[in-house]
Motif scaffolding. Structure first.
Motif, PDB file in Angstrom:
ATOM      1  N   LEU A   1       0.829  -1.199   0.000  1.00 13.38           N
ATOM      2  CA  LEU A   1       0.000   0.000   0.000  1.00 13.38           C
ATOM      3  C   LEU A   1       0.866   1.254   0.000  1.00 13.38           C
ATOM      4  O   LEU A   1       0.599   2.216  -0.732  1.00 13.38           O
ATOM      5  CB  LEU A   1      -0.928  -0.013   1.217  1.00 13.38           C
ATOM      6  CG  LEU A   1      -1.752   1.256   1.459  1.00 13.38           C
ATOM      7  CD1 LEU A   1      -2.621   1.576   0.261  1.00 13.38           C
ATOM      8  CD2 LEU A   1      -2.607   1.091   2.715  1.00 13.38           C
ATOM      9  N   LEU A   2       1.916   1.270   0.797  1.00 11.95           N
ATOM     10  CA  LEU A   2       2.790   2.440   0.858  1.00 11.95           C
ATOM     11  C   LEU A   2       3.511   2.662  -0.466  1.00 11.95           C
ATOM     12  O   LEU A   2       3.717   3.804  -0.897  1.00 11.95           O
ATOM     13  CB  LEU A   2       3.791   2.283   1.999  1.00 11.95           C
ATOM     14  CG  LEU A   2       3.175   2.243   3.413  1.00 11.95           C
ATOM     15  CD1 LEU A   2       4.251   2.057   4.466  1.00 11.95           C
ATOM     16  CD2 LEU A   2       2.370   3.505   3.685  1.00 11.95           C
ATOM     17  N   ALA A   3       3.905   1.568  -1.122  1.00 12.89           N
ATOM     18  CA  ALA A   3       4.531   1.701  -2.441  1.00 12.89           C
ATOM     19  C   ALA A   3       3.557   2.305  -3.450  1.00 12.89           C
ATOM     20  O   ALA A   3       3.923   3.163  -4.267  1.00 12.89           O
ATOM     21  CB  ALA A   3       5.023   0.337  -2.924  1.00 12.89           C
ATOM     22  N   LEU A   4       2.304   1.872  -3.403  1.00 16.20           N
ATOM     23  CA  LEU A   4       1.287   2.430  -4.294  1.00 16.20           C
ATOM     24  C   LEU A   4       1.082   3.913  -4.009  1.00 16.20           C
ATOM     25  O   LEU A   4       0.921   4.722  -4.938  1.00 16.20           O
ATOM     26  CB  LEU A   4      -0.029   1.666  -4.118  1.00 16.20           C
ATOM     27  CG  LEU A   4      -1.213   2.145  -4.958  1.00 16.20           C
ATOM     28  CD1 LEU A   4      -0.924   1.948  -6.438  1.00 16.20           C
ATOM     29  CD2 LEU A   4      -2.481   1.403  -4.558  1.00 16.20           C
ATOM     30  N   LEU A   5       1.123   4.277  -2.744  1.00 17.21           N
ATOM     31  CA  LEU A   5       0.983   5.689  -2.386  1.00 17.21           C
ATOM     32  C   LEU A   5       2.098   6.511  -3.023  1.00 17.21           C
ATOM     33  O   LEU A   5       1.854   7.577  -3.591  1.00 17.21           O
ATOM     34  CB  LEU A   5       1.036   5.860  -0.867  1.00 17.21           C
ATOM     35  CG  LEU A   5      -0.271   5.858  -0.099  1.00 17.21           C
ATOM     36  CD1 LEU A   5       0.003   6.063   1.378  1.00 17.21           C
ATOM     37  CD2 LEU A   5      -1.213   6.926  -0.612  1.00 17.21           C
ATOM     38  N   ARG A   6       3.330   6.046  -2.910  1.00 21.20           N
ATOM     39  CA  ARG A   6       4.451   6.787  -3.487  1.00 21.20           C
ATOM     40  C   ARG A   6       4.260   6.992  -4.989  1.00 21.20           C
ATOM     41  O   ARG A   6       4.521   8.072  -5.528  1.00 21.20           O
ATOM     42  CB  ARG A   6       5.758   6.037  -3.227  1.00 21.20           C
ATOM     43  CG  ARG A   6       6.198   6.037  -1.776  1.00 21.20           C
ATOM     44  CD  ARG A   6       7.597   5.465  -1.620  1.00 21.20           C
ATOM     45  NE  ARG A   6       7.962   5.394  -0.217  1.00 21.20           N
ATOM     46  CZ  ARG A   6       7.801   4.334   0.559  1.00 21.20           C
ATOM     47  NH1 ARG A   6       7.269   3.215   0.040  1.00 21.20           N
ATOM     48  NH2 ARG A   6       8.145   4.347   1.824  1.00 21.20           N
ATOM     49  N   LEU A   7       3.799   5.951  -5.667  1.00 20.30           N
ATOM     50  CA  LEU A   7       3.598   6.043  -7.105  1.00 20.30           C
ATOM     51  C   LEU A   7       2.464   7.001  -7.466  1.00 20.30           C
ATOM     52  O   LEU A   7       2.449   7.569  -8.560  1.00 20.30           O
ATOM     53  CB  LEU A   7       3.301   4.654  -7.681  1.00 20.30           C
ATOM     54  CG  LEU A   7       4.461   3.648  -7.635  1.00 20.30           C
ATOM     55  CD1 LEU A   7       3.968   2.271  -8.052  1.00 20.30           C
ATOM     56  CD2 LEU A   7       5.604   4.106  -8.523  1.00 20.30           C
TER      57      LEU A   7
ATOM     58  N   ALA B   1       3.061  10.565   6.327  1.00 20.82           N
ATOM     59  CA  ALA B   1       4.472  10.937   6.213  1.00 20.82           C
ATOM     60  C   ALA B   1       5.056  10.476   4.884  1.00 20.82           C
ATOM     61  O   ALA B   1       5.892  11.162   4.284  1.00 20.82           O
ATOM     62  CB  ALA B   1       5.260  10.341   7.375  1.00 20.82           C
ATOM     63  N   VAL B   2       4.632   9.319   4.390  1.00 23.38           N
ATOM     64  CA  VAL B   2       5.106   8.826   3.099  1.00 23.38           C
ATOM     65  C   VAL B   2       4.712   9.798   1.986  1.00 23.38           C
ATOM     66  O   VAL B   2       5.522  10.129   1.104  1.00 23.38           O
ATOM     67  CB  VAL B   2       4.546   7.417   2.814  1.00 23.38           C
ATOM     68  CG1 VAL B   2       4.722   7.038   1.348  1.00 23.38           C
ATOM     69  CG2 VAL B   2       5.215   6.395   3.708  1.00 23.38           C
ATOM     70  N   VAL B   3       3.469  10.283   2.039  1.00 23.18           N
ATOM     71  CA  VAL B   3       3.022  11.240   1.028  1.00 23.18           C
ATOM     72  C   VAL B   3       3.842  12.524   1.117  1.00 23.18           C
ATOM     73  O   VAL B   3       4.262  13.092   0.095  1.00 23.18           O
ATOM     74  CB  VAL B   3       1.512  11.535   1.195  1.00 23.18           C
ATOM     75  CG1 VAL B   3       1.085  12.692   0.304  1.00 23.18           C
ATOM     76  CG2 VAL B   3       0.695  10.292   0.876  1.00 23.18           C
ATOM     77  N   VAL B   4       4.103  12.998   2.333  1.00 23.69           N
ATOM     78  CA  VAL B   4       4.896  14.219   2.511  1.00 23.69           C
ATOM     79  C   VAL B   4       6.292  14.039   1.932  1.00 23.69           C
ATOM     80  O   VAL B   4       6.811  14.899   1.205  1.00 23.69           O
ATOM     81  CB  VAL B   4       4.981  14.597   4.001  1.00 23.69           C
ATOM     82  CG1 VAL B   4       5.950  15.755   4.197  1.00 23.69           C
ATOM     83  CG2 VAL B   4       3.617  14.996   4.523  1.00 23.69           C
ATOM     84  N   ASP B   5       6.926  12.925   2.264  1.00 27.63           N
ATOM     85  CA  ASP B   5       8.272  12.664   1.741  1.00 27.63           C
ATOM     86  C   ASP B   5       8.288  12.746   0.211  1.00 27.63           C
ATOM     87  O   ASP B   5       9.152  13.389  -0.388  1.00 27.63           O
ATOM     88  CB  ASP B   5       8.750  11.279   2.174  1.00 27.63           C
ATOM     89  CG  ASP B   5       9.093  11.218   3.649  1.00 27.63           C
ATOM     90  OD1 ASP B   5       9.364  12.286   4.229  1.00 27.63           O
ATOM     91  OD2 ASP B   5       9.083  10.107   4.213  1.00 27.63           O
ATOM     92  N   GLN B   6       7.309  12.097  -0.393  1.00 24.86           N
ATOM     93  CA  GLN B   6       7.291  12.045  -1.853  1.00 24.86           C
ATOM     94  C   GLN B   6       7.009  13.424  -2.447  1.00 24.86           C
ATOM     95  O   GLN B   6       7.618  13.813  -3.454  1.00 24.86           O
ATOM     96  CB  GLN B   6       6.231  11.037  -2.306  1.00 24.86           C
ATOM     97  CG  GLN B   6       6.396  10.554  -3.732  1.00 24.86           C
ATOM     98  CD  GLN B   6       7.661   9.720  -3.903  1.00 24.86           C
ATOM     99  OE1 GLN B   6       8.199   9.185  -2.935  1.00 24.86           O
ATOM    100  NE2 GLN B   6       8.140   9.628  -5.127  1.00 24.86           N
ATOM    101  N   LEU B   7       6.090  14.170  -1.826  1.00 28.05           N
ATOM    102  CA  LEU B   7       5.791  15.515  -2.316  1.00 28.05           C
ATOM    103  C   LEU B   7       7.010  16.426  -2.210  1.00 28.05           C
ATOM    104  O   LEU B   7       7.304  17.213  -3.127  1.00 28.05           O
ATOM    105  CB  LEU B   7       4.616  16.105  -1.534  1.00 28.05           C
ATOM    106  CG  LEU B   7       3.224  15.596  -1.894  1.00 28.05           C
ATOM    107  CD1 LEU B   7       2.204  16.085  -0.875  1.00 28.05           C
ATOM    108  CD2 LEU B   7       2.824  16.044  -3.291  1.00 28.05           C
TER     109      LEU B   7
END
Length: 535
Positions: free
Chosen positions: A43-49, A523-529
């Motif tokens: 799920l976290l990998a999909l979020l990053r993508l 936090a994963v979304v923030v990192d990627q943004l």
């Protein structure tokens, strides 16, 4: 006015425009098996993508950093705030984060962030937010010490008042009354625009402490403050409305009646009159004279009551759910009388408030009669609002009957959505789903089905709920339904459903649910943004 805004209403109109632009969901089973095992790293990998390069204006301010703060990522939220170049805007965002963290039970983090705000006025406001947070955490001495540190007198009064309220909420009414006395001293020493709000807080503390005489005295002071403090023809006193609502809930309408009674004129010298009416009495009148009076015409301007239409509307809104039926209808009578006599610039606000109050109390005929007073192009939308309140009053049958009589197809669809939502909320998903199928507008039908999905999941029918969610046609609405279903599912299933929502409509649709299911997701979304935007 944009076409369709009046019948759909502001919230549904904006949502419909946005979600229809997103288009229809795929007809095949694309995405149904994504993250099938519910494995969190998938799920976290999909979020990053799913994170694109343009985060829009909400990355550093607004709901996104607040979500970070609410999910235990206050440091990351502060990092985003510190990227704001304007010092005042940055300070205001930090203040908002302090308030969020304090409300979420993290006074330590909120305190550290508050101390970093350079602008003293904003830091003062942050300390005010921290005072009740420390009190709720059992640190009353620390809360009092913070109140002592506050620099500006208007903030000091508010700080001691919210501390008293927090202590009263904790059950120690004796100490709350002592702290309220300190707040009162501060309020007397320095009168400011927010003094009325502080006095209302102190009145509530007095009520909680059983000191009814003091509560009544504070209510009188709110009225006196409203009368004396820069009241203009367009002003609106919410503290006064709060006092009147409090008294109305206890069945006391004496102050309402006194404030609705027009003042009596006092003869004055000719130089102090306008058409024979004393200037000081007429100055607060919201409207102007009707007709063209000739010079020297002795007829006076009609005197206006002290209580404004907007303030009475606030009272009606405040008591709509909880007042006794006789009190609610008595207030409606007074509101209608004020409308008949001329309600000034807030006429439409009061008309809407009394219309919806009557509908909420099952008085459909009176509500519809009032709705007939507004412009024909707005009337269907008001009828939809009446349907909503009638359904909430406990009479969904009457609400459905009225909804089906609305001639405008947009307003009728809006009204039926409200009935479906209420039927689902009351635990009748079968009837709610059947009624949703009656709605001709496909987006509106999808919107109504979201409530049915949520109720079926709540009742322990996850398979039926998921099948219904996947039957929703519009991509964005289906993603919302899946996210709502995820919030009510066990962890593995929830992650799978959230992944499907992300696949359909990106990370934003699923983030509110993900913040609870997988706290790391924000936090994963923030990192990627931040990576994609070079922050």
């Amino acid at each position: 006015m944009p076409d369709g805004l009046a019948p759909w209403g502001h919230e549904l109109f904006l949502g419909r425009e946005r979600e229809r632009r997103r288009g229809l969901a795929p007809e095949n089973r694309a995405g149904r098996n994504i993250a099938r095992s519910g494995f969190e790293p998938c799920l976290l990998a999909l979020l990053r993508l799913s994170v694109g390069g343009d985060p829009g204006p909400g990355l550093t301010t607004g709901w996104f950093p607040r979500t970070l703060a609410r999910t235990g990522h206050l440091v990351r939220a502060a990092e985003l705030a510190y990227t704001i170049s304007d010092e005042r805007e940055r300070g205001e965002e930090l203040l908002a984060l302090v308030r969020t963290a304090a409300d979420e039970g993290d006074p330590y983090g909120a305190q550290a962030l508050a101390e970093s705000i350079p602008l003293r006025q904003l830091r003062d406001g942050a300390l005010v937010a921290l005072v009740p947070a420390w009190a709720r955490a059992g640190e009353r001495d620390l809360a009092a010490a913070l109140a002592e540190r506050i620099r500006y007198p208007h903030n000091r009064a508010r700080a001691w008042a919210v501390l008293a309220q927090a202590v009263a909420d904790g059950g120690d009414t004796h100490e709350a009354l002592r702290l309220a006395a300190r707040a009162d001293d501060e309020a007397r020493a320095f009168v400011f625009d927010g003094t009325g709000d502080v006095l209302v807080l102190l009145m509530e503390v007095a009520v909680a402490g059983g000191d009814r005489m003091r509560a009544a005295a504070l209510a009188d002071r709110v009225e006196d403050f409203t009368r004396s403090h820069d009241r203009t023809a367009w002003s609106r006193s919410r503290p006064l409305a709060a006092v009147l609502a409090h008294e109305a809930l206890s069945g006391d309408l004496d102050r309402v009646d006194a404030l609705l009674r027009p003042p009596t004129g006092t003869p004055v010298d000719a130089g102090d009159t306008l058409c024979g009416w004393a200037l000081d009495a007429a100055a607060g009148h919201d409207g102007g004279p009707e007709g063209d009076f000739g010079e020297g015409d002795p007829r006076p301007l009609p005197p206006a009551p002290f209580l404004r239409a907007g303030e009475l509307a606030d009272v009606l809104d405040a008591v709509a759910e909880t007042a006794a039926q006789d009190v609610a209808l008595a207030l409606a009578d007074r509101a209608e009388a004020l409308l008949e006599s001329g309600a000034g610039r807030d006429h439409d606000t009061l008309l809407r408030a009394v219309t919806l109050l009557l509908a909420r109390r099952g008085q459909a005929e009176r509500a519809l009669a009032l709705a007939d007073r507004i412009d024909a192009d707005l009337r269907a939308g008001r009828h939809a609002e009446i349907v909503r309140e009638l359904a909430r009053s406990g009479d969904p049958d009457a609400a459905e009957t009225l909804a089906r009589t609305i001639t405008g197809h947009r307003a009728r669809a809006r009204a039926l959505i409200e009935v479906v939502r209420e039927l689902a909320r009351r635990g009748d998903p079968d009837r709610a789903e059947a009624l949703a199928r009656v709605i001709n507008d496909r987006w509106a039908q999808d919107e109504a089905l979201v409530a049915v999905v949520r109720e079926r999941a709540r009742r322990g029918e996850p398979v039926r709920a998921e099948a219904l969610a996947h039957a929703i046609a519009h991509r964005a609405v289906r993603a919302r339904a899946l996210a709502a279903l995820a919030e009510l599912s066990e962890p593995s299933r929830a992650r799978r459903l959230a992944a499907q929502a992300v696949f359909l409509d990106g990370w934003e649709a699923a983030l509110p649910a993900l913040a609870r299911i997988v706290p790391r997701s924000t936090a994963v979304v923030v990192d990627q943004l931040m990576i994609r935007n070079g922050l």
